[in-house]
Write a protein that holds these residues in place. Structure first.
Motif, PDB file in Angstrom:
ATOM      1  N   UNK A   1       6.012   3.115  -3.455  1.00 22.95           N
ATOM      2  CA  UNK A   1       5.611   2.133  -3.973  1.00 22.95           C
ATOM      3  C   UNK A   1       6.202   0.098  -3.314  1.00 22.95           C
ATOM      4  N   UNK A   2       7.334   0.465  -3.467  1.00 24.72           N
ATOM      5  CA  UNK A   2       8.576   0.080  -2.712  1.00 24.72           C
ATOM      6  C   UNK A   2       8.501  -0.350  -1.621  1.00 24.72           C
ATOM      7  N   UNK A   3       8.460   0.406  -0.607  1.00 24.51           N
ATOM      8  CA  UNK A   3       7.980   0.489   1.244  1.00 24.51           C
ATOM      9  C   UNK A   3       6.546  -0.207   0.998  1.00 24.51           C
ATOM     10  N   UNK A   4       5.735  -0.323   0.558  1.00 28.19           N
ATOM     11  CA  UNK A   4       4.880   0.008   0.373  1.00 28.19           C
ATOM     12  C   UNK A   4       4.406  -1.331   0.572  1.00 28.19           C
TER      13      UNK A   4
ATOM     14  N   UNK B   1      -1.988   2.636   2.704  1.00 30.58           N
ATOM     15  CA  UNK B   1      -1.559   2.581   1.716  1.00 30.58           C
ATOM     16  C   UNK B   1      -2.852   3.465   0.894  1.00 30.58           C
ATOM     17  N   UNK B   2      -3.874   4.160   1.680  1.00 33.44           N
ATOM     18  CA  UNK B   2      -4.266   5.147   1.569  1.00 33.44           C
ATOM     19  C   UNK B   2      -3.638   6.166   0.463  1.00 33.44           C
ATOM     20  N   UNK B   3      -2.573   6.500   1.268  1.00 35.55           N
ATOM     21  CA  UNK B   3      -1.922   7.799   0.892  1.00 35.55           C
ATOM     22  C   UNK B   3      -1.011   7.384  -0.935  1.00 35.55           C
ATOM     23  N   UNK B   4      -0.894   6.112  -0.504  1.00 36.76           N
ATOM     24  CA  UNK B   4      -0.243   5.474  -1.311  1.00 36.76           C
ATOM     25  C   UNK B   4      -1.606   5.792  -3.274  1.00 36.76           C
ATOM     26  N   UNK B   5      -1.889   5.620  -2.663  1.00 34.15           N
ATOM     27  CA  UNK B   5      -3.606   5.153  -4.119  1.00 34.15           C
ATOM     28  C   UNK B   5      -3.063   6.690  -4.249  1.00 34.15           C
TER      29      UNK B   5
ATOM     30  N   UNK C   1       4.044  10.539   2.980  1.00 36.71           N
ATOM     31  CA  UNK C   1       3.501  10.278   3.033  1.00 36.71           C
ATOM     32  C   UNK C   1       3.389   8.500   3.367  1.00 36.71           C
ATOM     33  N   UNK C   2       3.084   8.407   1.971  1.00 32.57           N
ATOM     34  CA  UNK C   2       2.925   6.728   2.083  1.00 32.57           C
ATOM     35  C   UNK C   2       4.461   6.417   2.652  1.00 32.57           C
TER      36      UNK C   2
ATOM     37  N   UNK D   1       6.588   3.328   9.171  1.00 25.90           N
ATOM     38  CA  UNK D   1       7.290   3.232  10.651  1.00 25.90           C
ATOM     39  C   UNK D   1       6.159   2.095  11.264  1.00 25.90           C
ATOM     40  N   UNK D   2       5.008   1.059   9.980  1.00 25.94           N
ATOM     41  CA  UNK D   2       4.465   0.882  10.205  1.00 25.94           C
ATOM     42  C   UNK D   2       5.178  -1.166  10.338  1.00 25.94           C
TER      43      UNK D   2
END
Length: 107
Positions: A46-49, A63-67, A87-88, A94-95
């Motif tokens: 959550x923090x990294x996203x 975003x998809x992996x976090x969901x 993965x998220x 990487x982004x």
């Protein structure tokens, strides 16, 4: 941009290990029946996203992996939470790292 690139590995390590004075984000979707490892992985994701989103470098895969991790948390599936949150976190990291590179080759 160079400063961000230099600090991202240290930030990621601190988040994953929960050291260095970097606060772990609180995951609102993590029920108490999840393992501590799953709750930590979800909080880091959550923090990294959120960080990648604020820097306008969020990949849709993150975003998809976090969901998916949040859905797994609602089902109390610690193993799936860890897998998807990992993965998220990786994709968000990487982004952010990619944003340090130029869009075209500069000679």
């Amino acid at each position: 941009m160079k400063r961000i690139h230099d600090t991202l590995p240290a930030l990621a390590a601190a988040l994953l290990l929960g050291v260095g004075g970097v606060p772990l984000a609180q995951a609102s979707d993590a029920p108490s029946v999840l393992s501590a490892e799953a709750s930590g992985a979800l909080a880091n994701a959550v923090y990294l996203v959120d960080l990648a989103k604020s820097r306008k470098s969020l990949w849709t895969t993150a975003a998809g992996a976090l969901e998916q991790a949040q859905q797994a948390a609602r089902k109390n599936d610690s193993g799936a939470v860890i897998a998807h949150a990992t993965v998220a976190s990786e994709q968000a990291f990487l982004g952010m790292a990619q944003s340090d590179y130029p869009l075209v080759r500069v000679d």
